[in-house]
Design an enzyme around this catalytic site. Structure first.
Site, PDB file in Angstrom:
ATOM      1  N   HIS A  37       7.076  67.118  25.189  1.00 11.46           N
ATOM      2  CA  HIS A  37       7.600  68.092  26.137  1.00 11.46           C
ATOM      3  C   HIS A  37       7.073  69.494  25.912  1.00 11.46           C
ATOM      4  O   HIS A  37       7.004  70.289  26.853  1.00 11.46           O
ATOM      5  CB  HIS A  37       9.119  67.995  26.260  1.00 11.46           C
ATOM      6  CG  HIS A  37       9.406  67.018  27.340  1.00 11.46           C
ATOM      7  ND1 HIS A  37       9.390  67.382  28.654  1.00 11.46           N
ATOM      8  CD2 HIS A  37       9.512  65.690  27.307  1.00 11.46           C
ATOM      9  CE1 HIS A  37       9.532  66.308  29.394  1.00 11.46           C
ATOM     10  NE2 HIS A  37       9.630  65.254  28.600  1.00 11.46           N
ATOM     11  N   ARG A  81      14.849  62.664  39.936  1.00  9.59           N
ATOM     12  CA  ARG A  81      15.134  61.689  38.880  1.00  9.59           C
ATOM     13  C   ARG A  81      16.509  62.006  38.291  1.00  9.59           C
ATOM     14  O   ARG A  81      16.799  63.165  37.982  1.00  9.59           O
ATOM     15  CB  ARG A  81      14.067  61.794  37.795  1.00  9.59           C
ATOM     16  CG  ARG A  81      14.324  60.816  36.670  1.00  9.59           C
ATOM     17  CD  ARG A  81      13.216  60.852  35.677  1.00  9.59           C
ATOM     18  NE  ARG A  81      13.259  62.047  34.849  1.00  9.59           N
ATOM     19  CZ  ARG A  81      12.308  62.380  33.998  1.00  9.59           C
ATOM     20  NH1 ARG A  81      11.243  61.623  33.881  1.00  9.59           N
ATOM     21  NH2 ARG A  81      12.414  63.461  33.262  1.00  9.59           N
ATOM     22  N   GLU A  97       8.524  52.742  33.310  1.00 10.19           N
ATOM     23  CA  GLU A  97       8.112  53.412  32.073  1.00 10.19           C
ATOM     24  C   GLU A  97       8.127  52.449  30.896  1.00 10.19           C
ATOM     25  O   GLU A  97       7.737  52.809  29.791  1.00 10.19           O
ATOM     26  CB  GLU A  97       9.093  54.542  31.742  1.00 10.19           C
ATOM     27  CG  GLU A  97       9.233  55.556  32.837  1.00 10.19           C
ATOM     28  CD  GLU A  97      10.192  56.661  32.477  1.00 10.19           C
ATOM     29  OE1 GLU A  97       9.715  57.762  32.183  1.00 10.19           O
ATOM     30  OE2 GLU A  97      11.422  56.434  32.496  1.00 10.19           O
ATOM     31  N   ARG A 152       5.447  59.369  21.530  1.00 10.11           N
ATOM     32  CA  ARG A 152       4.689  60.350  22.311  1.00 10.11           C
ATOM     33  C   ARG A 152       4.696  61.731  21.671  1.00 10.11           C
ATOM     34  O   ARG A 152       3.943  62.617  22.065  1.00 10.11           O
ATOM     35  CB  ARG A 152       5.193  60.408  23.758  1.00 10.11           C
ATOM     36  CG  ARG A 152       6.602  60.904  23.891  1.00 10.11           C
ATOM     37  CD  ARG A 152       7.149  60.685  25.290  1.00 10.11           C
ATOM     38  NE  ARG A 152       6.924  61.807  26.168  1.00 10.11           N
ATOM     39  CZ  ARG A 152       7.405  61.890  27.402  1.00 10.11           C
ATOM     40  NH1 ARG A 152       8.109  60.887  27.913  1.00 10.11           N
ATOM     41  NH2 ARG A 152       7.181  62.934  28.147  1.00 10.11           N
ATOM     42  N   CYS A 180       3.320  59.138  38.235  1.00  8.01           N
ATOM     43  CA  CYS A 180       3.758  60.413  37.625  1.00  8.01           C
ATOM     44  C   CYS A 180       3.320  60.451  36.172  1.00  8.01           C
ATOM     45  O   CYS A 180       2.971  59.441  35.589  1.00  8.01           O
ATOM     46  CB  CYS A 180       5.262  60.542  37.522  1.00  8.01           C
ATOM     47  SG  CYS A 180       6.242  60.177  38.891  1.00  8.01           S
TER      48      CYS A 180
HETATM   49  C1  PEP Z   1       6.843  59.901  32.336  1.00  5.73           C
HETATM   50  O1  PEP Z   1       7.398  59.318  31.392  1.00  5.73           O
HETATM   51  O2  PEP Z   1       5.659  59.701  32.674  1.00  5.73           O
HETATM   52  C2  PEP Z   1       7.574  60.906  33.112  1.00  5.73           C
HETATM   53  C3  PEP Z   1       7.112  61.404  34.229  1.00  5.73           C
HETATM   54  O3  PEP Z   1       8.741  61.322  32.612  1.00  5.73           O
HETATM   55  P1  PEP Z   1       8.948  62.297  31.352  1.00  5.73           P
HETATM   56  O4  PEP Z   1       7.612  62.801  30.932  1.00  5.73           O
HETATM   57  O5  PEP Z   1       9.871  63.347  31.823  1.00  5.73           O
HETATM   58  O6  PEP Z   1       9.581  61.371  30.350  1.00  5.73           O
HETATM   59 MG    MG Z   2       9.503  59.421  31.104  1.00  3.56          MG
END
Ligand code: PEP
Ligand code: MG
Length: 547
Positions: free
Chosen positions: A183, A318, A407, A441, A478
């Site tokens: 993030h 979302r 996801e 991640r 996304c």
């Molecule tokens: C993703 O996981 O690709 C997504 C768009 O959501 P976030 O990055 O907010 O987990």
């Molecule tokens: Mg996500």
């Protein structure tokens, strides 16, 4: 002499400036020198007391939103915490080290306390850092304010800390931890701040030391020479603005370019970039600083700010994706051994169904009062049963169009089934990569496994897009993957009907797509999927598309 640190460039642009540091948990060394038990015990007790006073004063100032601070103050005054810290002094630790270990023991004790349960880890760590910092004579943890623009250096940044950054003061962000889709990376890109994450060694940079940051190459240079400073004085990467209008390939295939937004703060950038709608509205980002759940009315007002800005256009909202990398104070999930594999996203609604019910009611209300084309999707869905459960709750609340994010590999493999129970699916590449490669991640050390050019990941994306084509439903992609113009062409070739990305990436992706035909996209998709690895895929596609 300049020293170079190599990390992952996650938000383009360059900057030069003095280091300011977020004070994170600095482990005080274990002193081998004998300590005066009485003096050190008194110091530790005084420090716990002073931090509790400080938290109470902050809570008074914060008023109704100070619940976390009150809870933290209470924790700081807990006699068992004081006793544990004192116990460590008695075993020969100086006060800072004793406090550090005492907090660890306190956490263990609370975890096995069936009545009180475990305290929130982030809240406890924050108190510990305040106490230890005080004992070490350091300023309390938090975002510094040196009074002039600075390069923010941290071991790690929580979403709440990152979200509270003042972009006009922060020249660049550098963190020791963090992966390409962490993030810190997502928010830095959204704010247009050059950023390097997963950069070992930077925690040793001194406050005030000059550094040059290259957010594209992922390089941080301490004490840069004049030549480098000249070349790197802040210059945000200039997006390619030759193409305008809606996203489309050279031969006219429409590819709607949608913005990922976390609230009204990013709306302006999204509109300026010509976003054709919102691909993912990360609602948890509207409420990161809240200590109590927002009411239905507060939520409806926050959602309308985004809906109204995109009147007449698609907005995919979302529902709250809290937990794991996105902790929020108003949802207490307790200590989880493996938060990314635990209760997060839609799973939180199992424990807190009212939270979801209220949010869906707020979205339905904001939708009725606006003219945007609102669709609602749930994060972190693994099974068709979960998707069906969500769709039922959403319909009960008055939501018309329901969907889920893909996801989790299980959901990707069963995308065709998901499309039987919801109206749409949207691929969340950031998490789909994390779960496909069993790779955190947030972990910069394993960034090669989180490369979106990995053929296995592209296989799963292709599976979902094929399911969409068979069902006659448009599937959007996304996550950060779509902000690479070459990969965007691959995704289009695989059948993506729209691409969602940080607003600042839209112009360059628009320009990239305008230069290639649908046929080239299809060839690029085949080359990437059939490549042996990410490097080969990237090189072959670059070759194909430059022809
Ligand atoms: C993703 O996981 O690709 C997504 C768009 O959501 P976030 O990055 O907010 O987990
Ligand atoms: Mg996500």
């Amino acid at each position: 002499m300049s020293a170079r640190y190599n990390g992952l460039g996650v938000s383009p642009g360059t900057a030069v400036g003095p280091v300011a540091r977020v004070h994170g948990p600095t482990l005080p060394a274990r002193d081998d020198v004998p300590v005066d038990v009485d003096t050190e015990s008194a110091r530790a007790a005084e420090s716990l007391d002073a931090v509790a006073d400080e938290l109470e004063a902050l809570a008074d100032r914060a008023g109704a939103s100070g619940a976390v601070l009150v809870r933290q103050a209470r924790m700081t005054r807990d006699p068992s915490l004081v006793a544990l810290v004192t116990q460590y002094v008695r075993t020969g630790r100086a006060a800072p080290r004793a406090a550090w270990e005492g907090f660890g023991a306190y956490r263990d004790m609370r975890e096995s306390d069936p009545l009180r349960g475990a305290p929130d880890a982030a809240e406890l760590d924050d108190v510990r850092d305040r106490v230890v910092a005080r004992l070490l004579g350091e300023p309390p943890p938090g975002i510094p304010d040196p009074g002039a623009p600075y390069v923010l250096v941290a071991r790690d940044l929580s979403p709440a800390l990152t979200a509270s950054l003042d972009a006009s003061r922060v020249l660049a962000l550098v963190t020791e931890r963090g992966g390409p889709t962490s993030h810190t990376a997502v928010l830095a890109k959204a704010l247009g701040i050059p950023a390097v994450v997963g950069c070992p060694g930077v925690a040793s940079l001194a406050t005030g030391q000059t550094v040059a940051v290259d957010g594209s190459a992922g390089v941080v240079t301490a004490d840069p020479d004049r030549e480098l400073v000249g070349a790197m004085t802040r210059r945000p990467a200039s997006p390619d603005r030759e193409a305008t209008g809606p996203g489309r390939t050279q031969d006219g295939r429409p590819v709607p370019l949608l913005a990922a937004v976390g609230g009204k703060g990013e709306v302006e950038d999204a509109l300026a970039a010509g976003a054709e709608g919102v691909g993912v509205f990360r609602t948890e980002f509207c409420f990161l600083e809240r200590t109590e759940p927002p009411t239905v009315a507060e939520q409806a007002a926050a959602y309308r700010e985004v809906f109204d800005a995109f009147a007449g256009r698609p907005v995919t909202v979302r529902t709250l994706d809290v937990g794991a990398d996105k902790p929020v104070s108003f949802v207490r999930l307790g200590e989880q051994a493996n938060p990314a594999l635990g209760v997060r996203g839609l799973r939180v609604a199992r424990r807190h169904p009212q939270l979801l019910a209220d949010q869906l009611a707020a979205i339905a209300r904001a939708t009725r009062e606006s003219n945007a084309d609102v669709r609602v999707m749930a994060p972190m869905v693994a099974t068709t049963a979960e998707a069906a459960w969500f769709a039922t709750r959403a319909h009960e609340a008055g939501v018309q169009t329901t969907g889920v994010m893909v996801e989790v590999p299980a959901a990707a493999l069963r995308a065709a089934d998901l499309l039987q129970v919801v109206d749409f699916v949207s691929i969340g590449c950031n998490d789909l990569q994390q779960y496909t490669f069993a790779t955190d991640r947030e972990d910069g050390e394993l960034a090669d496994l989180l490369d979106p050019w990995q053929p296995a990941f592209l296989d799963l994306v292709a599976t979902v897009l094929r399911a969409g084509a068979v069902a006659g439903r448009a599937v959007t992609v996304c996550g950060e993957a779509a902000s690479d113009p070459l990969l965007a062409a691959v995704l289009v070739g695989l059948g993506a009907a729209g691409l969602s990305m940080s607003p600042r990436s839209i112009p360059v992706v628009r320009a990239g797509l305008a230069r290639v035909t649908s046929q080239q996209c299809a060839e690029a998709a085949a080359a990437a999927v059939f490549a042996e690895g990410p490097e080969e895929g990237r090189a072959r596609v670059a070759d194909l598309l430059s022809a």
